[in-house]
Design a protein around this motif. Structure first.
Motif, PDB file in Angstrom:
ATOM      1  N   ASP A 162       0.837  -1.198   0.000  1.00 17.70           N
ATOM      2  CA  ASP A 162       0.000   0.000   0.000  1.00 17.70           C
ATOM      3  C   ASP A 162       0.872   1.247   0.000  1.00 17.70           C
ATOM      4  OD1 ASP A 162       0.469   1.153   2.769  1.00 17.70           O
ATOM      5  OD2 ASP A 162      -0.317  -0.794   3.376  1.00 17.70           O
ATOM      6  N   GLU A 163       0.237   2.387  -0.273  1.00 18.31           N
ATOM      7  CA  GLU A 163       0.955   3.677  -0.266  1.00 18.31           C
ATOM      8  C   GLU A 163       0.510   4.514   0.929  1.00 18.31           C
ATOM      9  OE1 GLU A 163       1.040   4.393  -5.082  1.00 18.31           O
ATOM     10  OE2 GLU A 163      -0.715   5.130  -3.984  1.00 18.31           O
ATOM     11  N   GLY A 164       0.259   3.841   2.033  1.00 17.20           N
ATOM     12  CA  GLY A 164      -0.354   4.508   3.186  1.00 17.20           C
ATOM     13  C   GLY A 164       0.634   5.160   4.127  1.00 17.20           C
ATOM     14  N   ASN A 165       0.161   5.369   5.364  1.00 23.62           N
ATOM     15  CA  ASN A 165       0.935   6.130   6.345  1.00 23.62           C
ATOM     16  C   ASN A 165       2.142   5.385   6.915  1.00 23.62           C
ATOM     17  OD1 ASN A 165      -1.268   4.594   7.268  1.00 23.62           O
ATOM     18  ND2 ASN A 165      -1.142   5.523   9.277  1.00 23.62           N
ATOM     19  N   GLY A 166       2.226   4.076   6.665  1.00 20.92           N
ATOM     20  CA  GLY A 166       3.394   3.340   7.133  1.00 20.92           C
ATOM     21  C   GLY A 166       3.388   3.045   8.625  1.00 20.92           C
ATOM     22  N   ILE A 167       4.454   2.386   9.078  1.00 21.94           N
ATOM     23  CA  ILE A 167       4.515   1.923  10.468  1.00 21.94           C
ATOM     24  C   ILE A 167       5.819   2.424  11.081  1.00 21.94           C
ATOM     25  CG2 ILE A 167       4.610  -0.134  11.953  1.00 21.94           C
ATOM     26  CD1 ILE A 167       3.160  -1.605   9.567  1.00 21.94           C
ATOM     27  N   SER A 168       5.739   3.051  12.249  1.00 22.18           N
ATOM     28  CA  SER A 168       6.947   3.576  12.888  1.00 22.18           C
ATOM     29  C   SER A 168       7.769   2.433  13.469  1.00 22.18           C
ATOM     30  CB  SER A 168       6.567   4.553  14.007  1.00 22.18           C
ATOM     31  OG  SER A 168       5.981   3.827  15.073  1.00 22.18           O
ATOM     32  N   LYS A 169       9.057   2.715  13.764  1.00 23.52           N
ATOM     33  CA  LYS A 169       9.950   1.685  14.316  1.00 23.52           C
ATOM     34  C   LYS A 169       9.390   1.107  15.609  1.00 23.52           C
ATOM     35  CE  LYS A 169      14.206   1.750  12.088  1.00 23.52           C
ATOM     36  NZ  LYS A 169      14.149   2.988  11.244  1.00 23.52           N
ATOM     37  N   GLU A 170       8.883   1.990  16.502  1.00 29.43           N
ATOM     38  CA  GLU A 170       8.354   1.522  17.786  1.00 29.43           C
ATOM     39  C   GLU A 170       7.166   0.597  17.570  1.00 29.43           C
ATOM     40  OE1 GLU A 170       9.652   4.759  16.920  1.00 29.43           O
ATOM     41  OE2 GLU A 170       7.990   5.770  17.957  1.00 29.43           O
ATOM     42  N   ASN A 171       6.299   0.991  16.633  1.00 30.27           N
ATOM     43  CA  ASN A 171       5.098   0.194  16.414  1.00 30.27           C
ATOM     44  C   ASN A 171       5.381  -1.102  15.667  1.00 30.27           C
ATOM     45  OD1 ASN A 171       3.374   1.842  17.797  1.00 30.27           O
ATOM     46  ND2 ASN A 171       2.809   3.055  16.004  1.00 30.27           N
ATOM     47  N   HIS A 172       6.473  -1.109  14.902  1.00 27.38           N
ATOM     48  CA  HIS A 172       6.823  -2.315  14.153  1.00 27.38           C
ATOM     49  C   HIS A 172       6.959  -3.509  15.098  1.00 27.38           C
ATOM     50  CE1 HIS A 172       9.072  -4.990  11.472  1.00 27.38           C
ATOM     51  NE2 HIS A 172       8.540  -4.297  10.497  1.00 27.38           N
ATOM     52  N   GLU A 173       7.573  -3.257  16.263  1.00 27.99           N
ATOM     53  CA  GLU A 173       7.798  -4.342  17.214  1.00 27.99           C
ATOM     54  C   GLU A 173       6.499  -4.803  17.869  1.00 27.99           C
ATOM     55  OE1 GLU A 173      11.009  -3.224  19.810  1.00 27.99           O
ATOM     56  OE2 GLU A 173      12.291  -3.157  18.008  1.00 27.99           O
ATOM     57  N   LEU A 174       5.499  -3.959  17.835  1.00 24.91           N
ATOM     58  CA  LEU A 174       4.236  -4.304  18.515  1.00 24.91           C
ATOM     59  C   LEU A 174       3.248  -5.024  17.606  1.00 24.91           C
ATOM     60  CD1 LEU A 174       3.721  -0.972  20.481  1.00 24.91           C
ATOM     61  CD2 LEU A 174       4.415  -3.195  21.417  1.00 24.91           C
ATOM     62  N   LEU A 175       3.591  -5.134  16.303  1.00 22.68           N
ATOM     63  CA  LEU A 175       2.669  -5.775  15.366  1.00 22.68           C
ATOM     64  C   LEU A 175       2.342  -7.183  15.838  1.00 22.68           C
ATOM     65  CD1 LEU A 175       4.197  -4.736  11.897  1.00 22.68           C
ATOM     66  CD2 LEU A 175       2.174  -3.781  13.032  1.00 22.68           C
ATOM     67  N   GLY A 176       1.072  -7.506  15.868  1.00 17.16           N
ATOM     68  CA  GLY A 176       0.661  -8.859  16.244  1.00 17.16           C
ATOM     69  C   GLY A 176       0.479  -9.062  17.735  1.00 17.16           C
ATOM     70  N   THR A 177       0.814  -8.046  18.532  1.00 17.43           N
ATOM     71  CA  THR A 177       0.534  -8.197  19.964  1.00 17.43           C
ATOM     72  C   THR A 177      -0.916  -7.786  20.212  1.00 17.43           C
ATOM     73  OG1 THR A 177       1.401  -5.988  20.436  1.00 17.43           O
ATOM     74  CG2 THR A 177       2.924  -7.811  20.712  1.00 17.43           C
ATOM     75  N   PRO A 178      -1.596  -8.519  21.114  1.00 25.29           N
ATOM     76  CA  PRO A 178      -3.031  -8.289  21.292  1.00 25.29           C
ATOM     77  C   PRO A 178      -3.350  -6.843  21.679  1.00 25.29           C
ATOM     78  CG  PRO A 178      -2.192  -9.881  22.908  1.00 25.29           C
ATOM     79  CD  PRO A 178      -1.100  -9.612  21.947  1.00 25.29           C
ATOM     80  N   PHE A 179      -4.355  -6.309  21.050  1.00 29.81           N
ATOM     81  CA  PHE A 179      -4.918  -4.984  21.327  1.00 29.81           C
ATOM     82  C   PHE A 179      -3.997  -3.832  20.940  1.00 29.81           C
ATOM     83  CE2 PHE A 179      -6.908  -7.926  24.421  1.00 29.81           C
ATOM     84  CZ  PHE A 179      -8.164  -7.927  23.847  1.00 29.81           C
ATOM     85  N   HIS A 180      -2.915  -4.118  20.215  1.00 25.94           N
ATOM     86  CA  HIS A 180      -2.109  -3.006  19.706  1.00 25.94           C
ATOM     87  C   HIS A 180      -2.799  -2.413  18.481  1.00 25.94           C
ATOM     88  CE1 HIS A 180       0.844  -0.489  17.870  1.00 25.94           C
ATOM     89  NE2 HIS A 180       0.876  -1.262  16.794  1.00 25.94           N
ATOM     90  N   THR A 181      -3.261  -1.179  18.622  1.00 23.34           N
ATOM     91  CA  THR A 181      -3.890  -0.505  17.487  1.00 23.34           C
ATOM     92  C   THR A 181      -3.546   0.969  17.524  1.00 23.34           C
ATOM     93  OG1 THR A 181      -5.966  -0.074  16.324  1.00 23.34           O
ATOM     94  CG2 THR A 181      -6.088  -0.108  18.724  1.00 23.34           C
ATOM     95  N   THR A 182      -3.429   1.583  16.344  1.00 21.18           N
ATOM     96  CA  THR A 182      -3.226   3.029  16.277  1.00 21.18           C
ATOM     97  C   THR A 182      -4.479   3.704  15.717  1.00 21.18           C
ATOM     98  OG1 THR A 182      -2.240   2.781  14.086  1.00 21.18           O
ATOM     99  CG2 THR A 182      -0.717   2.855  15.952  1.00 21.18           C
ATOM    100  N   LYS A 183      -5.574   2.913  15.583  1.00 27.42           N
ATOM    101  CA  LYS A 183      -6.806   3.458  15.006  1.00 27.42           C
ATOM    102  C   LYS A 183      -7.830   3.718  16.098  1.00 27.42           C
ATOM    103  CE  LYS A 183      -5.762   0.449  11.180  1.00 27.42           C
ATOM    104  NZ  LYS A 183      -6.059  -0.838  10.553  1.00 27.42           N
ATOM    105  N   SER A 184      -8.618   4.793  15.919  1.00 20.08           N
ATOM    106  CA  SER A 184      -9.598   5.108  16.957  1.00 20.08           C
ATOM    107  C   SER A 184     -10.670   4.029  17.035  1.00 20.08           C
ATOM    108  CB  SER A 184     -10.235   6.466  16.681  1.00 20.08           C
ATOM    109  OG  SER A 184     -10.842   6.450  15.409  1.00 20.08           O
ATOM    110  N   ASP A 185     -10.934   3.359  15.919  1.00 18.53           N
ATOM    111  CA  ASP A 185     -11.955   2.304  15.943  1.00 18.53           C
ATOM    112  C   ASP A 185     -11.362   0.922  15.697  1.00 18.53           C
ATOM    113  OD1 ASP A 185     -11.231   2.796  13.381  1.00 18.53           O
ATOM    114  OD2 ASP A 185     -13.259   2.769  12.547  1.00 18.53           O
ATOM    115  N   GLY A 186     -10.061   0.762  15.936  1.00 17.77           N
ATOM    116  CA  GLY A 186      -9.422  -0.536  15.714  1.00 17.77           C
ATOM    117  C   GLY A 186      -9.599  -1.463  16.906  1.00 17.77           C
ATOM    118  N   THR A 187      -9.404  -2.767  16.680  1.00 16.89           N
ATOM    119  CA  THR A 187      -9.438  -3.718  17.790  1.00 16.89           C
ATOM    120  C   THR A 187      -8.026  -4.173  18.164  1.00 16.89           C
ATOM    121  OG1 THR A 187      -9.588  -5.658  16.361  1.00 16.89           O
ATOM    122  CG2 THR A 187     -11.667  -4.639  17.031  1.00 16.89           C
ATOM    123  N   GLY A 188      -7.092  -4.070  17.227  1.00 16.39           N
ATOM    124  CA  GLY A 188      -5.747  -4.553  17.496  1.00 16.39           C
ATOM    125  C   GLY A 188      -5.690  -6.066  17.649  1.00 16.39           C
ATOM    126  N   LEU A 189      -6.618  -6.761  17.012  1.00 16.40           N
ATOM    127  CA  LEU A 189      -6.611  -8.226  17.093  1.00 16.40           C
ATOM    128  C   LEU A 189      -6.375  -8.890  15.747  1.00 16.40           C
ATOM    129  CD1 LEU A 189      -9.543  -8.739  19.620  1.00 16.40           C
ATOM    130  CD2 LEU A 189      -7.125  -9.190  20.034  1.00 16.40           C
TER     131      LEU A 189
END
Ligand code: ADP
Ligand code: MG
Length: 227
Positions: A162-189
């Motif tokens: 995608d050509e979207g907003n991308g993922i910061s270094k800090e958040n890269h490590e959190l990918l796939g951990t439960p409830f990690h979301t940067t969206k106001s309506d996300g579940t992070g699951l």
């Protein structure tokens, strides 16, 4: 090996827990929704409060939907599936959620890909999560490119760019951990579920992202499963 064993035991426990919690919470939630709807009709002057209540209940519902997917089916069945069909199917249902005006989806699927042994329900779930994340990363629109090709060692490589907003270094490590979301309506699951499914299929998933530029998700899936 020990670590792997412990991890798979933990996943099984999380799965059972997720299934029972989901079932327990679903029923009271359904009656709450019904009663809220009734009250809303009785008190039209307060409808804006009831709308908020309905939205919040809906949010709980989508968290439950994602949790449901963690529940491990008793016996995983793998059948031979045409990955092109799975991709076409998922991109056709994804396109119905109103994003199609802003995001253009391109598919580049190699001809004559071998069928892969997989659980089609679960692989569809992964593709839905990944495609949706790609689209949601481009609220102002952009291109989503989905590729599938034969790869080495009897695998198929799927990439979603995608050509979207991308993922910061800090958040890269959190990918796939439960409830990690940067969206106001996300579940992070979504990614937690997806990572687990890919792992169960003995596949690999990798994120390459540049903040402000976009993200490429690479999935490797084996053509044959070892049992
Ligand atoms: P959710 O979509 O509900 O937030 P996910 O587990 O699907 O939960 O994703 C977790 C987080 O990973 C997202 O909130 C987002 O910050 C990040 N993410 C995943 N995919 C992408 C992507 N393609 N572009 C940018 N960020 C992403
Ligand atoms: Mg998501």
């Amino acid at each position: 090996v020990n670590n792997e064993l412990r991890q798979s035991e933990q996943l099984a426990i999380v799965g059972q827990l997720a299934t029972s919690i989901t079932h327990e919470v679903r029923n009271p939630l359904t009656s709450l929704k019904g009663l809220t709807q009734l009250q809303k009709e009785k008190h039209p002057q307060d409808s804006k409060y009831y709308n908020i209540m309905m939205n919040e209940l809906e949010r709980i519902n989508s968290i439950l939907d994602d949790l449901m997917a963690i529940g491990v089916p008793k016996k995983m069945t793998y059948e031979k599936n045409n990955i092109q069909e799975l991709i076409e199917y998922v991109s056709s249902i994804i396109n119905h959620n109103g994003m199609e005006q802003t995001v253009s989806v391109t598919k580049e699927i190699e001809n004559g890909l071998p069928e892969i042994e997989c659980n089609s329900q679960q692989i569809k779930q992964v593709l839905i999560n990944i495609f949706k994340n790609g689209m949601e990363a481009m609220p102002e629109g952009g291109k989503l490119v989905i590729k599938a090709e034969s790869w080495k060692d009897n695998t198929i490589k799927i990439t979603v760019t995608d050509e979207g907003n991308g993922i910061s270094k800090e958040n890269h490590e959190l990918l796939g951990t439960p409830f990690h979301t940067t969206k106001s309506d996300g579940t992070g699951l979504g990614l937690m579920v997806s990572f687990k499914i890919i792992e169960e299929h003995h596949g690999q998933i990798q994120y390459d992202s540049e903040e402000g530029q976009g993200t490429t998700v690479t999935i490797l899936l084996p053509v044959y499963q070892k049992y």
